[in-house]
Design an enzyme around this catalytic site. Structure first.
Site, PDB file in Angstrom:
ATOM      1  N   HIS A   1      -1.020  -0.950  -4.424  1.00 56.07           N
ATOM      2  CA  HIS A   1      -2.340  -0.655  -3.870  1.00 56.07           C
ATOM      3  C   HIS A   1      -2.385   0.817  -3.482  1.00 56.07           C
ATOM      4  CE1 HIS A   1      -6.103  -1.841  -1.818  1.00 56.07           C
ATOM      5  NE2 HIS A   1      -5.760  -0.966  -0.876  1.00 56.07           N
TER       6      HIS A   1
ATOM      7  N   MET B   1      -8.483   8.321   0.065  1.00 55.81           N
ATOM      8  CA  MET B   1      -9.361   8.649   1.190  1.00 55.81           C
ATOM      9  C   MET B   1      -9.842  10.091   1.058  1.00 55.81           C
ATOM     10  SD  MET B   1      -7.144   7.029   4.304  1.00 55.81           S
ATOM     11  CE  MET B   1      -6.585   5.331   4.228  1.00 55.81           C
TER      12      MET B   1
ATOM     13  N   ASP C   1      -4.441   3.713  -1.693  1.00 56.80           N
ATOM     14  CA  ASP C   1      -5.543   3.946  -0.748  1.00 56.80           C
ATOM     15  C   ASP C   1      -6.015   5.386  -0.841  1.00 56.80           C
ATOM     16  OD1 ASP C   1      -4.057   1.615   1.407  1.00 56.80           O
ATOM     17  OD2 ASP C   1      -6.109   1.518   0.663  1.00 56.80           O
TER      18      ASP C   1
ATOM     19  N   SER D   1       0.852  -1.201   0.000  1.00 56.20           N
ATOM     20  CA  SER D   1       0.000   0.000   0.000  1.00 56.20           C
ATOM     21  C   SER D   1       0.884   1.245   0.000  1.00 56.20           C
ATOM     22  CB  SER D   1      -0.881   0.024   1.249  1.00 56.20           C
ATOM     23  OG  SER D   1      -1.447   1.320   1.405  1.00 56.20           O
TER      24      SER D   1
ATOM     25  N   MET E   1     -11.769   4.759  -0.875  1.00 58.97           N
ATOM     26  CA  MET E   1     -12.460   4.911   0.408  1.00 58.97           C
ATOM     27  C   MET E   1     -13.070   6.318   0.422  1.00 58.97           C
ATOM     28  SD  MET E   1      -9.662   3.091   2.892  1.00 58.97           S
ATOM     29  CE  MET E   1      -8.335   3.284   1.707  1.00 58.97           C
TER      30      MET E   1
ATOM     31  N   HIS F   1      -8.057   1.651  -4.443  1.00 55.28           N
ATOM     32  CA  HIS F   1      -9.077   1.394  -3.409  1.00 55.28           C
ATOM     33  C   HIS F   1      -9.711   2.727  -3.016  1.00 55.28           C
ATOM     34  CE1 HIS F   1      -9.691   0.037   1.081  1.00 55.28           C
ATOM     35  NE2 HIS F   1     -10.843   0.227   0.454  1.00 55.28           N
TER      36      HIS F   1
ATOM     37  N   GLY G   1      -8.962   3.899   7.256  1.00 54.21           N
ATOM     38  CA  GLY G   1      -8.619   5.302   7.525  1.00 54.21           C
ATOM     39  C   GLY G   1      -7.150   5.489   7.799  1.00 54.21           C
TER      40      GLY G   1
ATOM     41  N   GLY H   1       1.008  -2.351   3.988  1.00 57.08           N
ATOM     42  CA  GLY H   1       1.674  -1.042   3.912  1.00 57.08           C
ATOM     43  C   GLY H   1       2.871  -1.019   4.855  1.00 57.08           C
ATOM     44  N   SER H   2       2.587  -0.899   6.150  1.00 54.23           N
ATOM     45  CA  SER H   2       3.660  -0.794   7.158  1.00 54.23           C
ATOM     46  C   SER H   2       4.646  -1.957   7.065  1.00 54.23           C
ATOM     47  CB  SER H   2       3.061  -0.777   8.571  1.00 54.23           C
ATOM     48  OG  SER H   2       1.975   0.094   8.623  1.00 54.23           O
TER      49      SER H   2
ATOM     50  N   ASP I   1      -6.821  -6.244   3.662  1.00 62.16           N
ATOM     51  CA  ASP I   1      -6.159  -4.946   3.729  1.00 62.16           C
ATOM     52  C   ASP I   1      -6.247  -4.405   5.146  1.00 62.16           C
ATOM     53  OD1 ASP I   1      -6.852  -1.763   1.976  1.00 62.16           O
ATOM     54  OD2 ASP I   1      -5.404  -2.289   3.540  1.00 62.16           O
TER      55      ASP I   1
ATOM     56  N   GLY J   1      -3.058   3.539   8.198  1.00 64.62           N
ATOM     57  CA  GLY J   1      -2.175   2.376   8.172  1.00 64.62           C
ATOM     58  C   GLY J   1      -1.704   2.095   9.585  1.00 64.62           C
TER      59      GLY J   1
ATOM     60  N   GLY K   1      -3.179  -4.332   8.584  1.00 63.09           N
ATOM     61  CA  GLY K   1      -2.478  -5.146   9.584  1.00 63.09           C
ATOM     62  C   GLY K   1      -1.920  -6.438   9.023  1.00 63.09           C
TER      63      GLY K   1
ATOM     64  N   MET L   1     -11.992  -5.786   4.350  1.00 62.69           N
ATOM     65  CA  MET L   1     -11.132  -4.955   5.186  1.00 62.69           C
ATOM     66  C   MET L   1     -10.854  -5.673   6.493  1.00 62.69           C
ATOM     67  SD  MET L   1     -10.280  -2.308   3.537  1.00 62.69           S
ATOM     68  CE  MET L   1      -9.461  -1.464   4.892  1.00 62.69           C
TER      69      MET L   1
HETATM   70  C1  DX5 Z   1      -7.094   1.506   5.378  1.00 56.62           C
HETATM   71  C2  DX5 Z   1      -5.814   1.372   4.606  1.00 56.62           C
HETATM   72  C3  DX5 Z   1      -4.723   0.603   5.390  1.00 56.62           C
HETATM   73  C4  DX5 Z   1      -3.490   0.377   4.562  1.00 56.62           C
HETATM   74  C5  DX5 Z   1      -2.684  -0.798   5.053  1.00 56.62           C
HETATM   75  O1  DX5 Z   1      -6.938   2.175   6.514  1.00 56.62           O
HETATM   76  O2  DX5 Z   1      -6.149   0.677   3.455  1.00 56.62           O
HETATM   77  O3  DX5 Z   1      -5.306  -0.622   5.765  1.00 56.62           O
HETATM   78  O4  DX5 Z   1      -3.801   0.070   3.284  1.00 56.62           O
HETATM   79  O5  DX5 Z   1      -2.104  -0.405   6.221  1.00 56.62           O
HETATM   80  P1  DX5 Z   1      -1.098  -1.358   7.035  1.00 56.62           P
HETATM   81  O6  DX5 Z   1      -0.615  -2.444   6.108  1.00 56.62           O
HETATM   82  O7  DX5 Z   1       0.003  -0.442   7.445  1.00 56.62           O
HETATM   83  O8  DX5 Z   1      -1.925  -1.883   8.141  1.00 56.62           O
HETATM   84 ZN    ZN Z   2      -6.735  -0.278   0.811  1.00 58.64          ZN
END
Ligand code: DX5
Ligand code: ZN
Length: 229
Positions: free
Chosen positions: A46, A50, A48, A21, A81, A79, A155, A210-211, A188, A157, A190, A150
């Site tokens: 990916h 928002m 994100d 992400s 959101m 994606h 919202g 992402g992280s 998506d 990461g 954690g 999800m």
């Molecule tokens: C929604 C975003 C996060 C991001 C992934 O809040 O879509 O979920 O992509 O974040 P990590 O991989 O850091 O949890």
């Molecule tokens: Zn996403």
């Protein structure tokens, strides 16, 4: 203008797909970050998006899709959101998205939006939040290429994975089997090598991370660990 989907990226729901992400990347060097992810073995990027309304955060818009599209030919998994995906859809199509995922909870005619994404020649995704039951998306499952379950409240990461979503993933995979459908199941939020394993077991195949990827000391090792989890 019907965009010819990049067939070279065609994956089936039986393939494991790793989609870092961009939200977790260093935006001050976006192009380098995208190329770093590709070099690390990412299959998709990916994005994100928002709007600060559907979720309590604002990230980026179509200009970022254009930026990534200029930096690499990696498959762009966008994606949305956002509350009004129908209103902004054409701009994300024109910006170079390969797949666009919209939320079933957003304020639009879901079937009509899915049809428009399909008509533009893109792959079609539908997302549901942790609290949304699978019944909410059942009417649309035969119109999509990807179902995004999800695994955090969207919202931000860096949130903790929500294991209670595993049951919904299992249901989604069961319905796919029973109805002879072929949509990917994406997760998506954690996701890392530890949380990816039960998601694969439940029937998911696309891992958004992402992280755990962009923030890893060795991104290639992190991507490989999620792929082999
Ligand atoms: C929604 C975003 C996060 C991001 C992934 O809040 O879509 O979920 O992509 O974040 P990590 O991989 O850091 O949890
Ligand atoms: Zn996403």
């Amino acid at each position: 203008m019907v965009r010819i989907a990049r067939v070279s990226h065609k994956k089936s729901f039986r393939d494991r797909v790793i989609a870092p992400s961009l939200l977790a990347a260093d935006f001050s060097k976006t192009g380098d970050e995208v190329r770093r992810a590709v070099a690390a073995g990412a299959d998709w990027m990916h994005l994100d998006v928002m709007d600060g309304h559907f979720v309590d955060n604002i990230s980026f818009g179509p200009a970022m899709v254009e930026t990534v599209n200029r930096a690499s030919d990696i498959f762009l998994d966008v994606h949305l959101m956002i509350s009004r995906p129908d209103h902004y859809l054409q701009r994300f199509i024109a910006a170079g998205s390969d797949l666009i995922t919209v939320h079933v909870e957003a304020d639009h005619d879901v079937a009509a939006t899915l049809r428009r994404i399909r008509a533009a020649g893109l792959q079609v995704g539908l997302a549901l939040n942790p609290a949304t039951p699978i019944a909410a998306v059942e009417p649309f499952l035969d119109q999509i290429d990807l179902l995004l379950c999800m695994t955090v409240v969207p919202g931000f990461g860096g949130q903790a994975f929500m294991p209670e979503v595993l049951e919904k993933i299992t249901s989604a995979a069961g319905i796919r089997e029973m109805r002879g459908l072929s949509y990917h199941i994406e997760v998506d939020g954690g996701i890392d090598a530890l949380t990816a394993a039960p998601c694969y077991d439940a029937g998911a195949n696309v891992m958004v991370a992402g992280s755990s990827t962009f923030r890893a000391s060795d991104m290639a090792a992190a991507v490989a660990a999620i792929r082999t989890a």
